[in-house]
Design a protein around this motif. Structure first.
Motif, PDB file in Angstrom:
ATOM      1  N   ASP A   1     -47.929 -22.026 -31.245  1.00 36.98           N
ATOM      2  CA  ASP A   1     -47.403 -23.319 -30.796  1.00 36.98           C
ATOM      3  C   ASP A   1     -46.212 -23.769 -31.642  1.00 36.98           C
ATOM      4  OD1 ASP A   1     -48.563 -24.111 -33.173  1.00 36.98           O
ATOM      5  OD2 ASP A   1     -50.166 -25.286 -32.250  1.00 36.98           O
ATOM      6  N   LEU A   2     -45.551 -22.816 -32.312  1.00 36.85           N
ATOM      7  CA  LEU A   2     -44.417 -23.141 -33.161  1.00 36.85           C
ATOM      8  C   LEU A   2     -43.135 -22.519 -32.623  1.00 36.85           C
ATOM      9  CD1 LEU A   2     -46.008 -22.494 -36.671  1.00 36.85           C
ATOM     10  CD2 LEU A   2     -45.561 -24.720 -35.627  1.00 36.85           C
ATOM     11  N   LEU A   3     -42.111 -23.326 -32.465  1.00 37.75           N
ATOM     12  CA  LEU A   3     -40.763 -22.854 -32.157  1.00 37.75           C
ATOM     13  C   LEU A   3     -39.952 -23.048 -33.428  1.00 37.75           C
ATOM     14  CD1 LEU A   3     -38.792 -21.783 -30.018  1.00 37.75           C
ATOM     15  CD2 LEU A   3     -38.267 -24.147 -29.423  1.00 37.75           C
ATOM     16  N   LEU A   4     -39.497 -21.928 -34.026  1.00 37.85           N
ATOM     17  CA  LEU A   4     -38.925 -21.954 -35.352  1.00 37.85           C
ATOM     18  C   LEU A   4     -37.507 -21.408 -35.364  1.00 37.85           C
ATOM     19  CD1 LEU A   4     -41.986 -20.504 -37.309  1.00 37.85           C
ATOM     20  CD2 LEU A   4     -41.388 -22.922 -37.029  1.00 37.85           C
ATOM     21  N   ALA A   5     -36.615 -22.100 -36.066  1.00 39.21           N
ATOM     22  CA  ALA A   5     -35.289 -21.580 -36.379  1.00 39.21           C
ATOM     23  C   ALA A   5     -35.356 -20.977 -37.774  1.00 39.21           C
ATOM     24  CB  ALA A   5     -34.242 -22.684 -36.311  1.00 39.21           C
ATOM     25  N   LEU A   6     -34.727 -19.801 -37.952  1.00 43.54           N
ATOM     26  CA  LEU A   6     -34.922 -19.008 -39.156  1.00 43.54           C
ATOM     27  C   LEU A   6     -33.612 -18.680 -39.847  1.00 43.54           C
ATOM     28  CD1 LEU A   6     -37.335 -16.363 -37.575  1.00 43.54           C
ATOM     29  CD2 LEU A   6     -37.984 -18.509 -38.677  1.00 43.54           C
ATOM     30  N   VAL A   7     -33.709 -18.439 -41.149  1.00 46.20           N
ATOM     31  CA  VAL A   7     -32.611 -17.914 -41.948  1.00 46.20           C
ATOM     32  C   VAL A   7     -33.252 -17.116 -43.076  1.00 46.20           C
ATOM     33  CG1 VAL A   7     -32.413 -19.830 -43.573  1.00 46.20           C
ATOM     34  CG2 VAL A   7     -30.373 -18.500 -42.980  1.00 46.20           C
ATOM     35  N   GLU A   8     -32.529 -16.142 -43.625  1.00 46.57           N
ATOM     36  CA  GLU A   8     -33.130 -15.270 -44.631  1.00 46.57           C
ATOM     37  C   GLU A   8     -32.673 -15.580 -46.050  1.00 46.57           C
ATOM     38  OE1 GLU A   8     -29.668 -12.044 -43.643  1.00 46.57           O
ATOM     39  OE2 GLU A   8     -31.702 -11.721 -43.003  1.00 46.57           O
ATOM     40  N   THR A   9     -31.972 -16.676 -46.278  1.00 45.67           N
ATOM     41  CA  THR A   9     -31.404 -16.961 -47.589  1.00 45.67           C
ATOM     42  C   THR A   9     -32.435 -17.422 -48.604  1.00 45.67           C
ATOM     43  OG1 THR A   9     -30.928 -19.232 -46.909  1.00 45.67           O
ATOM     44  CG2 THR A   9     -29.181 -17.592 -46.604  1.00 45.67           C
ATOM     45  N   GLY A  10     -33.661 -17.708 -48.180  1.00 42.81           N
ATOM     46  CA  GLY A  10     -34.671 -18.259 -49.057  1.00 42.81           C
ATOM     47  C   GLY A  10     -35.193 -19.594 -48.583  1.00 42.81           C
ATOM     48  N   CYS A  11     -34.486 -20.211 -47.625  1.00 47.05           N
ATOM     49  CA  CYS A  11     -34.941 -21.487 -47.064  1.00 47.05           C
ATOM     50  C   CYS A  11     -36.070 -21.244 -46.062  1.00 47.05           C
ATOM     51  CB  CYS A  11     -33.785 -22.207 -46.382  1.00 47.05           C
ATOM     52  SG  CYS A  11     -34.247 -23.825 -45.703  1.00 47.05           S
ATOM     53  N   LEU A  12     -36.916 -22.230 -45.916  1.00 46.79           N
ATOM     54  CA  LEU A  12     -38.029 -22.147 -44.970  1.00 46.79           C
ATOM     55  C   LEU A  12     -37.554 -22.403 -43.545  1.00 46.79           C
ATOM     56  CD1 LEU A  12     -40.640 -24.045 -47.124  1.00 46.79           C
ATOM     57  CD2 LEU A  12     -40.709 -21.619 -46.519  1.00 46.79           C
ATOM     58  N   PRO A  13     -38.391 -22.065 -42.527  1.00 46.14           N
ATOM     59  CA  PRO A  13     -38.001 -22.289 -41.133  1.00 46.14           C
ATOM     60  C   PRO A  13     -37.911 -23.774 -40.792  1.00 46.14           C
ATOM     61  CG  PRO A  13     -39.878 -20.782 -41.301  1.00 46.14           C
ATOM     62  CD  PRO A  13     -39.694 -21.394 -42.652  1.00 46.14           C
TER      63      PRO A  13
ATOM     64  N   GLY B   1     -41.673 -19.933 -20.393  1.00 50.61           N
ATOM     65  CA  GLY B   1     -42.021 -21.302 -20.038  1.00 50.61           C
ATOM     66  C   GLY B   1     -43.421 -21.705 -20.452  1.00 50.61           C
ATOM     67  N   ARG B   2     -44.361 -20.769 -20.385  1.00 51.15           N
ATOM     68  CA  ARG B   2     -45.736 -21.087 -20.809  1.00 51.15           C
ATOM     69  C   ARG B   2     -45.793 -21.351 -22.306  1.00 51.15           C
ATOM     70  NH1 ARG B   2     -47.991 -15.795 -17.905  1.00 51.15           N
ATOM     71  NH2 ARG B   2     -46.016 -15.138 -18.840  1.00 51.15           N
ATOM     72  N   ASP B   3     -45.001 -20.601 -23.076  1.00 48.16           N
ATOM     73  CA  ASP B   3     -44.960 -20.843 -24.513  1.00 48.16           C
ATOM     74  C   ASP B   3     -44.313 -22.191 -24.826  1.00 48.16           C
ATOM     75  OD1 ASP B   3     -46.150 -18.381 -25.057  1.00 48.16           O
ATOM     76  OD2 ASP B   3     -44.221 -17.344 -25.048  1.00 48.16           O
ATOM     77  N   LEU B   4     -43.308 -22.580 -24.056  1.00 49.37           N
ATOM     78  CA  LEU B   4     -42.702 -23.897 -24.241  1.00 49.37           C
ATOM     79  C   LEU B   4     -43.715 -25.006 -24.003  1.00 49.37           C
ATOM     80  CD1 LEU B   4     -39.280 -23.368 -22.426  1.00 49.37           C
ATOM     81  CD2 LEU B   4     -39.639 -23.577 -24.893  1.00 49.37           C
ATOM     82  N   ASP B   5     -44.576 -24.832 -22.995  1.00 49.57           N
ATOM     83  CA  ASP B   5     -45.624 -25.831 -22.737  1.00 49.57           C
ATOM     84  C   ASP B   5     -46.583 -25.931 -23.918  1.00 49.57           C
ATOM     85  OD1 ASP B   5     -44.547 -26.328 -20.246  1.00 49.57           O
ATOM     86  OD2 ASP B   5     -45.921 -24.981 -19.193  1.00 49.57           O
ATOM     87  N   THR B   6     -46.919 -24.779 -24.511  1.00 52.31           N
ATOM     88  CA  THR B   6     -47.814 -24.773 -25.669  1.00 52.31           C
ATOM     89  C   THR B   6     -47.176 -25.499 -26.853  1.00 52.31           C
ATOM     90  OG1 THR B   6     -48.789 -22.671 -24.968  1.00 52.31           O
ATOM     91  CG2 THR B   6     -49.080 -23.293 -27.268  1.00 52.31           C
ATOM     92  N   VAL B   7     -45.880 -25.243 -27.084  1.00 51.92           N
ATOM     93  CA  VAL B   7     -45.161 -25.921 -28.161  1.00 51.92           C
ATOM     94  C   VAL B   7     -45.127 -27.421 -27.919  1.00 51.92           C
ATOM     95  CG1 VAL B   7     -42.884 -26.213 -29.217  1.00 51.92           C
ATOM     96  CG2 VAL B   7     -43.745 -23.915 -28.744  1.00 51.92           C
ATOM     97  N   ASP B   8     -44.850 -27.821 -26.694  1.00 55.97           N
ATOM     98  CA  ASP B   8     -44.758 -29.240 -26.354  1.00 55.97           C
ATOM     99  C   ASP B   8     -46.100 -29.942 -26.548  1.00 55.97           C
ATOM    100  OD1 ASP B   8     -43.237 -31.498 -25.148  1.00 55.97           O
ATOM    101  OD2 ASP B   8     -44.752 -31.301 -23.582  1.00 55.97           O
ATOM    102  N   THR B   9     -47.183 -29.300 -26.120  1.00 53.16           N
ATOM    103  CA  THR B   9     -48.514 -29.887 -26.276  1.00 53.16           C
ATOM    104  C   THR B   9     -48.852 -30.082 -27.752  1.00 53.16           C
ATOM    105  OG1 THR B   9     -49.291 -28.899 -24.204  1.00 53.16           O
ATOM    106  CG2 THR B   9     -50.963 -29.564 -25.809  1.00 53.16           C
ATOM    107  N   ALA B  10     -48.537 -29.081 -28.571  1.00 52.95           N
ATOM    108  CA  ALA B  10     -48.829 -29.184 -30.000  1.00 52.95           C
ATOM    109  C   ALA B  10     -48.041 -30.314 -30.645  1.00 52.95           C
ATOM    110  CB  ALA B  10     -48.509 -27.858 -30.687  1.00 52.95           C
ATOM    111  N   LEU B  11     -46.793 -30.506 -30.249  1.00 49.91           N
ATOM    112  CA  LEU B  11     -45.977 -31.559 -30.835  1.00 49.91           C
ATOM    113  C   LEU B  11     -46.493 -32.946 -30.452  1.00 49.91           C
ATOM    114  CD1 LEU B  11     -42.424 -30.025 -30.370  1.00 49.91           C
ATOM    115  CD2 LEU B  11     -43.539 -30.552 -32.543  1.00 49.91           C
TER     116      LEU B  11
END
Length: 462
Positions: free
Chosen positions: A117-129, A443-453
């Motif tokens: 249920d997580l939609l995450l933006a990522l970077v590899e520099t050491g910062c968290l999502p 789209g089903r994963d988007l619904d899961t993310v939306d419900t969790a939020l």
């Protein structure tokens, strides 16, 4: 003063957020395409001036993500948003999103992944999502309930056998990383230390059922360069390149020496008994220039054969066509693919950072199909969205920048033959600068993310 190539043409930044509905479509969006296409990359939130313009470091700019929601045979909406880092919030006079950062910079601009249920933006520099909503707003930064201690990877992959998100997470501040597995509930279930013996740029990792494979190349992190505000990776002529083979069973790491070169993205890996075959896009040299990491030409398809029992490795070039940003069917992540898709172009076009086509390469036959858009268009990474059972039965989605009209479009192609007529073309309300990676969220994963939020808006409360 010469202007940075990353402030011109396909890379030129934009400075406005848009929200548009019912986008114009040429052709017909397949009804089965129900999901969100995203594209993320560096784009300053305000125009660089003075020193920042003279020494424009593209890789260090603010994170910018654009998305097109496809549903019901149409393009429902378009949005582009900046990831709300401290710098972006300061410029926009907005409060900062909550959550830990684990790094001096909290700029996130490299990839987008949906897991559980997580939609995450990522970077590899050491910062968290950075956690996003289905409409690309930044909710918070997250360490997955204290499961990520030092950062994350820009290229985690979902193991189709276990359903877990697997990665080698690291930060350039340390000489070691961690092999991490995250379950479908967003909980880190495994974390094993991986000693690098230095600070290599490990952008992408290939996985088989039993191993993780990554390169320790001559491209190394230099803190003294980072302090000057430049891209902190440089080519080290004295470093012996190695290929690391990590056992996913017991975290045992073996190193195999290889010839000098650099790999940004892997294509596929397979294993049979004690033999592993890895294929990736290899460059002769990269990161020789302070503010222009992509200078120096393009990469080609190479292969490494590893005999674990004998402790030997061999390497060879498979093809001389320049290409990058390889993508394949997600179900082949740990078993190996036959087909992969990438952007391509002539050596001159690639040297100018302006690919002109997308390609489909058959690793079994060596045959390559190329859709050449010509010199008036610049395509971005083409991702594969499955449709049927065959490995290449699906669609290719990518953005294309029209240099003559300064506009962008979303292309939908038939992956079985990307050279044929486009299935659909979606006209976007603004130009999208060339960046890093494309993603598809069902789209089903988007619904899961939306419900969790709506039910659990903050991951620290979960």
């Amino acid at each position: 003063m010469s202007t940075s190539p990353y402030l011109l043409d396909a890379y030129a930044p934009i400075y406005t957020e848009h929200t548009e509905f019912e986008l114009p479509v040429t052709g017909s969006v397949p009804a089965e395409l129900d999901g969100l296409f995203t594209y993320i990359g560096p784009n300053p939130v305000v125009p660089p001036v003075g020193y920042r313009e003279r020494h424009y470091a593209w890789f260090r700019q603010d994170g910018h993500v654009a998305g097109v929601r496809l549903r019901g045979g149409g393009a429902e909406w378009f949005r582009n948003r900046w990831i709300r880092s401290r710098r972006v919030c300061r410029e926009m006079a907005e409060p900062r999103p909550p959550g830990p950062r684990h790094f001096l910079s909290d700029v996130v601009h490299t990839n987008v992944v949906c897991h559980g249920d997580l939609l995450l933006a990522l970077v590899e520099t050491g910062c968290l999502p950075a956690r996003l909503t289905p409409t690309l707003e930044t909710v918070e930064y997250t360490d997955l309930r204290h499961g990520l201690r030092h950062g994350v990877s820009a290229h985690p992959k979902i193991d189709p056998r276990t359903g877990r998100l697997v990665m080698i997470a690291h930060t350039p501040l340390l000489t070691w990383g961690e092999y991490v597995e995250v379950d479908g509930n967003g909980v880190v279930q495994r974390r094993d230390r991986v000693d690098f013996g230095g600070r290599p740029l490990v952008h992408d990792v290939a996985f088989t059922e039993n191993h993780a494979l990554f390169f320790d190349s001559p491209v190394r992190f230099r803190p003294s360069v980072a302090i000057r505000g430049q891209l902190p990776y440089r080519w080290d002529h004295e470093h012996q390149p190695r290929l690391g083979v990590l056992s996913r069973r017991n975290a045992t790491l073996r190193w195999f020496p290889i010839d000098p070169g650099f790999v940004l993205h892997t294509v596929t890996a397979t294993e049979r008994e004690e033999r592993i075959t890895l294929r990736a896009i290899r460059y002769e040299r990269m990161f020789d220039h302070s503010d222009d990491p992509l200078a120096g030409g393009g990469g080609c398809l190479w292969e490494w054969e590893i005999d674990l029992a004998a402790g030997r490795i061999s390497e060879r070039q498979l093809d001389d066509r320049m290409n990058e940003l390889p993508r394949s069917h997600p179900r082949t992540t740990t078993t190996g693919c036959r087909y992969y898709y990438a952007v391509t172009g002539s050596p001159e076009d690639i040297a100018d950072r302006q690919p002109t086509g997308v390609m489909k390469h058959d690793l079994t036959t060596g045959r390559t199909l190329v859709r050449d858009y010509g010199s008036g268009a610049v395509p971005t990474e083409a991702l594969f969205v499955p449709r049927g059972d065959a490995e290449d039965d699906g669609w290719l989605l990518h953005l294309i920048y029209d240099t003559d009209h300064d506009t962008s479009r979303l292309m939908v192609l038939d992956a079985t033959d990307p050279t044929g007529d486009a299935v659909a073309t979606v006209t976007l309300p603004c130009r999208i600068p060339s960046g890093f990676h494309s993603s598809w969220i069902d789209g089903r994963d988007l619904d899961t993310v939306d419900t969790a939020l709506r039910t659990r808006p903050n991951s620290r409360e979960r």
